[in-house]
Design an enzyme around this catalytic site. Structure first.
Site, PDB file in Angstrom:
ATOM      1  CB  SER A  25      -5.901  38.302  52.922  1.00  7.76           C
ATOM      2  OG  SER A  25      -6.822  39.224  52.420  1.00  7.76           O
ATOM      3  CE  LYS A  53      -5.197  41.646  51.366  1.00  9.80           C
ATOM      4  NZ  LYS A  53      -6.337  41.957  52.232  1.00  9.80           N
ATOM      5  CB  VAL A  64     -11.928  35.426  52.981  1.00 11.92           C
ATOM      6  CG1 VAL A  64     -12.082  36.657  53.830  1.00 11.92           C
ATOM      7  CG2 VAL A  64     -11.536  35.770  51.571  1.00 11.92           C
ATOM      8  CE1 TYR A 107      -8.600  39.853  56.402  1.00 17.15           C
ATOM      9  CE2 TYR A 107      -8.995  37.865  57.670  1.00 17.15           C
ATOM     10  CZ  TYR A 107      -8.682  38.479  56.480  1.00 17.15           C
ATOM     11  OH  TYR A 107      -8.473  37.723  55.370  1.00 17.15           O
ATOM     12  CE1 TYR A 154      -5.626  42.921  47.691  1.00 20.28           C
ATOM     13  CE2 TYR A 154      -7.801  42.900  46.656  1.00 20.28           C
ATOM     14  CZ  TYR A 154      -7.004  42.758  47.774  1.00 20.28           C
ATOM     15  OH  TYR A 154      -7.575  42.444  48.988  1.00 20.28           O
TER      16      TYR A 154
HETATM   17  N1  GLU Z   1      -9.998  39.031  47.601  1.00 16.91           N
HETATM   18  C1  GLU Z   1     -10.532  39.373  48.896  1.00 16.91           C
HETATM   19  C2  GLU Z   1     -10.878  40.818  48.931  1.00 16.91           C
HETATM   20  O1  GLU Z   1     -10.077  41.628  48.578  1.00 16.91           O
HETATM   21  C3  GLU Z   1      -9.496  39.051  49.934  1.00 16.91           C
HETATM   22  C4  GLU Z   1     -10.104  39.073  51.240  1.00 16.91           C
HETATM   23  C5  GLU Z   1      -9.272  38.423  52.301  1.00 16.91           C
HETATM   24  O2  GLU Z   1      -8.776  37.306  52.182  1.00 16.91           O
HETATM   25  O3  GLU Z   1      -9.161  39.105  53.313  1.00 16.91           O
HETATM   26  O4  GLU Z   1     -11.972  41.185  49.297  1.00 16.91           O
END
Ligand code: GLU
Length: 314
Positions: A69, A72, A266, A248, A196
């Site tokens: 993530s 992002k 994650v 998060y 993504y």
């Molecule tokens: N590829 C993971 C998902 O979309 C990313 C999760 C993350 O790092 O928050 O579930």
């Protein structure tokens, strides 16, 4: 008032590593795909790149890991570059207060995700990055952007991770289909998620990541070349979103303890910007109950305490 004692950042990193060594392996490694579950939980790396270009590292700072993530932040930067403030018609700027992949909230808010860092929001952003591109071109654009920012050509996507994400991404498909049903995605769900999953599967080391994020600590510029990535105002705003939404449902806790804009993934990585000072990346795969790197968060708290870099005051 100026600080007469320059910080010995290498000594600070060495102390952090020494203090955390007995705890290596703590936390729960992400196991939703086998490629992440296989990572050695005792890995730990940290890199600090200052705005004047000095690089300090400790531990496994040169070992590539799945940035997940953290990507992002960079797709948000690209989407802002392409569409400017129009992106805020598609995604909000408020902390979510629920799990990163919550579908309930999305229904309540009619397909407009709370912020660009929860999964639904990041998927909406990726849809904007796709504008005018095939998925392959968009993936190429993201990789090129990372290589340009880090000034390193060997940054790659781990295709095995990307494939595995696609094979198990039921909830991301649900979120994307949901947004598409509200007319909030312009491209086919398979295309958007294809991009993504690849952006999440970028493999980078702490050193590369800290270099790539340096523009956020340096008013939007790559300090050594002087190239402008985004305006000063935009860098400040991306930092604000990282501070309020980057961890998060643990964003408040991170702001309280570390006090710096950051984004976690994650894979156990966290990228942090200390405005005017440095860009920092840390990696330790064991996660806490909010899905943020347990020792990574602790290491950043120690760093913020020792440096006085918190945006809320030393
Ligand atoms: N590829 C993971 C998902 O979309 C990313 C999760 C993350 O790092 O928050 O579930």
């Amino acid at each position: 008032m100026s600080d007469p004692t320059p910080l010995d950042l290498q000594a600070i990193l060495d102390d952090i590593y020494r203090d955390l060594t007995p705890r290596l392996g703590e936390g729960k490694v992400a196991d939703y795909i086998p490629q992440l579950a296989r990572v050695n939980p005792r890995r730990f790396g940290m890199a600090v790149v200052t705005v004047d270009g000095a690089v300090h590292m400790v531990g496994d700072a040169e070992v590539p890991f799945s940035i997940q993530s953290i990507s992002k932040v960079f797709t948000l930067t690209l989407a802002l570059g392409k569409h400017g403030e129009n992106i805020w018609k598609r995604v909000g700027r408020e902390p979510s207060g629920s799990a990163f992949n919550s579908i309930v909230q999305l229904e309540h808010e009619h397909g407009i995700p709370r912020n660009p860092f929860i999964n639904a929001g990041a998927i909406a952003i990726t849809d904007l990055v796709l504008a005018g591109h095939t998925p392959k071109e968009a993936i190429g654009e993201i990789v090129r952007f990372m290589r340009y920012l880090a000034d390193e050509d060997d940054i790659l996507i781990d295709n095995e991770v990307a494939r595995s994400e696609a094979a198990t991404g039921y909830r991301n498909f649900a979120l994307a289909n949901f947004m598409r049903s509200f007319g909030k995605l312009d491209h086919p769900v398979e295309h958007v998620l294809g991009v993504y999953f690849h952006q999440c599967a970028l493999a980078m080391s702490c050193r590369q990541l800290a270099k790539a994020g340096l523009f956020l600590a340096a008013s939007g510029k790559v300090p050594l070349s002087g190239h402008s990535v985004v305006s000063r105002q935009r860098a400040r705003r991306i930092n604000a979103l990282m501070l309020t939404c980057g961890h998060y449902d643990g964003s408040g806790e991170f702001a309280y303890k570390v006090g710096l804009p950051g984004k976690s993934g994650v894979g156990g990585g966290i990228l942090v910007a200390a405005p005017g000072k440095a860009s920092v990346a840390v990696w330790s795969p064991g996660l806490n109950h909010n899905g943020n790197s347990l020792l990574g968060s602790l290491a950043l708290e120690m760093l913020a305490n020792r440096t006085g870099w918190s945006v809320f005051g030393a």
